[in-house]
Design a protein around this motif. Structure first.
Motif, short mmCIF file in Angstrom:
data_model
loop_
_atom_site.label_atom_id
_atom_site.label_comp_id
_atom_site.label_asym_id
_atom_site.label_seq_id
_atom_site.Cartn_x
_atom_site.Cartn_y
_atom_site.Cartn_z
N ILE A 24 -4.93 12.70 12.42
CA ILE A 24 -6.04 12.76 11.45
C ILE A 24 -5.55 12.40 10.06
N ALA A 25 -4.33 12.80 9.74
CA ALA A 25 -3.79 12.44 8.41
C ALA A 25 -3.75 10.92 8.24
N ARG A 26 -3.40 10.21 9.29
CA ARG A 26 -3.36 8.76 9.22
C ARG A 26 -4.77 8.19 9.06
N ARG A 27 -5.69 8.80 9.79
CA ARG A 27 -7.09 8.34 9.66
C ARG A 27 -7.60 8.52 8.23
N ARG A 28 -7.33 9.70 7.69
CA ARG A 28 -7.85 9.98 6.35
C ARG A 28 -7.11 9.17 5.28
N ALA A 29 -5.83 8.96 5.51
CA ALA A 29 -5.06 8.17 4.55
C ALA A 29 -5.45 6.70 4.62
N GLY A 30 -5.88 6.28 5.82
CA GLY A 30 -6.24 4.87 6.00
C GLY A 30 -5.03 3.96 6.06
N ARG A 31 -3.89 4.53 6.30
CA ARG A 31 -2.65 3.75 6.36
C ARG A 31 -1.59 4.57 7.08
N THR A 32 -0.49 3.94 7.38
CA THR A 32 0.55 4.66 8.11
C THR A 32 1.54 5.37 7.20
N ARG A 33 1.71 4.88 5.95
CA ARG A 33 2.73 5.48 5.07
C ARG A 33 2.54 5.03 3.63
N ILE A 34 3.11 5.80 2.74
CA ILE A 34 3.24 5.35 1.35
C ILE A 34 4.59 5.84 0.82
N VAL A 35 5.00 5.24 -0.28
CA VAL A 35 6.22 5.72 -0.95
C VAL A 35 5.79 6.32 -2.29
N VAL A 36 6.28 7.52 -2.54
CA VAL A 36 5.91 8.20 -3.79
C VAL A 36 7.16 8.65 -4.54
N CYS A 37 6.94 9.03 -5.78
CA CYS A 37 7.98 9.64 -6.61
C CYS A 37 9.22 8.76 -6.77
#
Lengths: 105, 608
Positions: A24-37
């Protein structure tokens, strides 16, 4: 939904923490990953999740309670250790997985 | 144990007032003599064992002669409903089926769902016990009026789905009663040791219940009726049912509703806990091809649910070249995909569909084929074309197992029996515990689950133990388990046995802040019992102990509580748990601690 990172800056990076999404996190994010910080050597998990949530409001609404996973969700550091503790420290280059706590099959 | 015959006064108490939620007795059918009788529950049994797997274990222990072969005529087959069936509580339309397993020769309890539970209970019985064997293919027709023994000659050889359609058509609507049919497929007829009993595209899948039914020449059971139970407090029951339904639509079940259990595959792969190529790895490099998105691409999917369920976790994928579809879950996806090295979604869907049609447990089928693939690659067997990743070999071997042809005849008895025949060192990597094939939770990466597999009364099992919940928690380490792990494994097993006895879907787990207290709250308006959490936990422990006592009656020894040598000797080669393996001394200590927590002797015997 994107199956691959959207931009160069969202690829796995030594500079920054990669947050990977599952279920569900992937669905809500609309993507597989991001890079932060980027630019931080060591950072609280809670700050990583806050940064991810600020860029992905649908994810934040469903899966995050500010700086920690909502009930029913877990973070996992480098596919090794589950946690919900926002004070756990992660390092640049680490991967934080955000996934459902229910693994019933 | 000596056989305790449940005789005594046989009194139909339909005219009396049974405990609310129950009819007050069970139906015992003898296929040898083609007779049946109604037997009342002894005083106190219902509150002590509840229903489902708990009450079924009690029945099974009292009906099973010591040391009997699972496929002998006298070996009983038990269908059990629960006090919650027929209530408005979401996910309560479930039933349990129990027998001695031909695969493990230990207790086997499987759950299934949907309208069979509702119609079965409306026959006016809390359980149906079947003993003996027919001399010809038979369908049992059970109604409140009694039992009819009908010929099933014309259905013999058909799939369970086709059988259900035919029997329903023949019986008609049953005076408005609406017959529901549970049946076996060709695999059950041929006594494949992991054959299923199926109803409405749901399966009592594990441990070979279909073979037990086949050994009795029993093709199908049709049930219909109009007997309703009373509930102790219908207004309160309606109120809490409404609340539970509302909660079941919340975030705790979103994963199951939106994605289904197939979503586990990509997650488990990332964690290094996806069993791959017969447990040689926890990572499958083509896992993304079997993600929910990939399965859906170019074919779409539809969503449905069991009877009386608000969650709707069933995701049905269309089959190419067919009007039909197949329900996919994580377990059939992993077992017929990565475990066999297969990544083609169309092939995995087709393989799963064939297992359903033949009446085969997908986990044991996939594991048996994966085991044979490894044997072939090691040169222990010469089976042309059988290699990891071979889609043709996968599909043809499923047919051979279902029809007991060629090598399929050997694999039809499960991996433990196959390893005994193949020899070499194959027993070291035959993926089973007590004879039951290991489901899709890599035990080196999930070591609380490893303990759950080892001590499980029906063998390697993720439904009765649920110890993966402990691994997927921030409270304990997946690898370096301490004493807190043992207590947590006992706790989740207790919670699981209560849910399996009441019976409710485990996908509701997340909606209860305190599961045991939540279950007690549900039980009160159904039965009128003022049950505390402590009493329910005591009941859970009693049921687990009863199952263990059954196994001891049937020859269990402490040496059975372990895993195959592979998991101790071969570290995981890659992934998040790379390098992990089981430590034999630590597992032995954990098992001892588990046994003592259960109130048994240190080596696992039950003290009277």
């Amino acid at each position: 939904m994107d199956q691959e990172p959207r931009t160069e800056s969202d690829c796995d990076a030594k500079d920054g923490v990669t947050v990977e999404f599952f279920g569900i996190a992937r669905r809500r994010a609309g993507r597989t990953r991001i890079v932060v910080c980027p630019g931080r050597e060591s950072i609280r998990l809670g700050d990583v999740l806050l940064a991810a949530g600020s860029r992905l409001p649908d994810l934040a609404g469903e899966c995050l309670d500010g700086s920690r996973p909502k009930e029913g969700y877990l973070a996992n550091i480098n596919a090794c250790r589950f946690t919900t503790d926002p004070d756990v420290m992660v390092e640049a280059g680490d991967h934080v997985l955000l996934l459902s706590a229910d693994a019933g099959g | 144990m000596s056989v305790v015959a449940i005789v005594g006064p046989v009194v139909c108490n339909w005219g009396m007032t049974p405990v609310p939620g129950y009819h007050g007795g069970f139906l015992r059918i003898d296929l040898d003599s083609r007779t049946f009788q109604r037997i009342d529950w002894p005083e106190g049994v219902l509150r002590r064992f509840l229903g489902g797997t708990g009450l079924g274990a009690w029945l099974l222990r009292h009906e099973t002669p010591d040391g009997i072969d699972a496929l002998e005529a006298a070996s009983p087959l038990v269908f059990v409903f629960s006090p919650l069936v027929g209530s408005p509580l979401t996910t309560s339309a479930k039933f349990a089926v129990l027998s001695k397993s031909p695969l493990t020769e230990r207790i086997n309890d499987s759950l299934s769902s949907s309208h069979f539970a509702i119609s079965g209970k409306r026959t006016g019985h809390d359980a149906i016990v079947i003993v003996g064997a027919s001399d010809r293919p038979t369908t049992l027709v059970v109604t409140p009026d009694g039992v009819q023994f009908e010929s099933a000659e014309s259905e013999w050889g058909l799939s369970s789905r086709e059988t259900g359609v035919r029997v329903k058509t023949r019986l008609g609507v049953g005076g408005g009663r609406g017959f529901q049919v549970a049946a076996i497929g060709p695999a059950g007829e041929r006594l494949v040791h992991y054959a299923t009993i199926s109803h409405d595209a749901r399966h009592a899948g594990r441990g070979g219940l279909g073979a037990v039914m086949g050994s009795k020449r029993l093709k199908a059971i049709a049930v219909a009726g109009d007997r309703q139970v009373e509930f102790a407090d219908p207004d309160r029951l309606f109120e809490i049912s409404k609340d539970l339904s509302k909660r079941s639509l919340g975030p705790a079940t979103a994963k199951y509703r939106e994605l289904g259990t197939v979503d586990n595959l990509v997650t488990f792969n990332r964690l290094g806990s996806l069993p791959t190529r017969n447990f040689q790895s926890g990572v499958f490099d083509q896992a993304q091809m079997l993600s929910p998105e990939s399965l859906e691409a170019d074919r779409g999917r539809t969503r449905t649910s069991c009877a009386a369920c608000t969650i709707g976790c069933e995701h049905i994928f269309p089959l190419s070249g067919s009007d039909g579809g197949v329900r996919m879950e994580y377990e059939n996806l992993f077992a017929l995909g990565p475990l066999c090295g297969v990544s083609d979604p169309g092939v995995v869907l087709a393989a799963s569909h064939r297992c359903d049609e033949l009446g085969l447990d997908t986990i044991s089928t996939g594991a048996s084929i994966a085991f044979a693939m490894e044997c072939a690659e090691r040169g222990l067997v010469d089976i042309p074309g059988l290699r990891f990743g071979s889609t043709e070999a996968l599909l043809s071997m499923i047919e051979d197992i279902g029809h007991r042809r060629d090598w399929g005849d050997l694999l039809a008895n499960g991996t433990r029996a196959a390893a005994e025949q193949i020899g070499g060192q194959s027993h070291e990597f035959a993926p089973h515990v007590k004879g039951l094939e290991i489901p899709g939770y890599e035990p080196r990466a999930l070591q609380a689950m490893a303990l759950g597999f080892a001590v499980g009364t029906r063998g390697a099992d993720h439904n009765r133990s649920g110890a993966y919940e402990v691994d997927f928690s921030p409270d304990v380490g997946q690898i370096d388990a301490g004493s807190e792990t043992i207590e947590a494994v006992v706790r989740v097993e207790n919670e699981a046995v209560l849910m399996d006895s009441l019976i409710l879907c485990k996908f509701l787990r997340g909606v209860f802040s305190d599961r045991v207290a939540g279950l007690a709250e549900l039980l009160k308006p159904v039965t009128g019992w003022d049950v505390s959490s402590d009493e329910l936990l005591e009941t859970a422990g009693r049921i687990v102990t009863l199952k263990k006592a059954y196994n001891i009656d049937q020859g269990w020894t402490p040496a059975e509580d372990t895993l195959p040598l592979r998991f101790f000797d071969e570290p995981l080669p890659e992934g998040g748990s790379a390098g992990a393996r089981l430590d034999p001394r630590r597992l032995a200590d954990q098992i001892t601690a588990y046994n003592l927590l259960r109130g048994w002797t240190a080596d696992g015997y039950v003290v009277d």
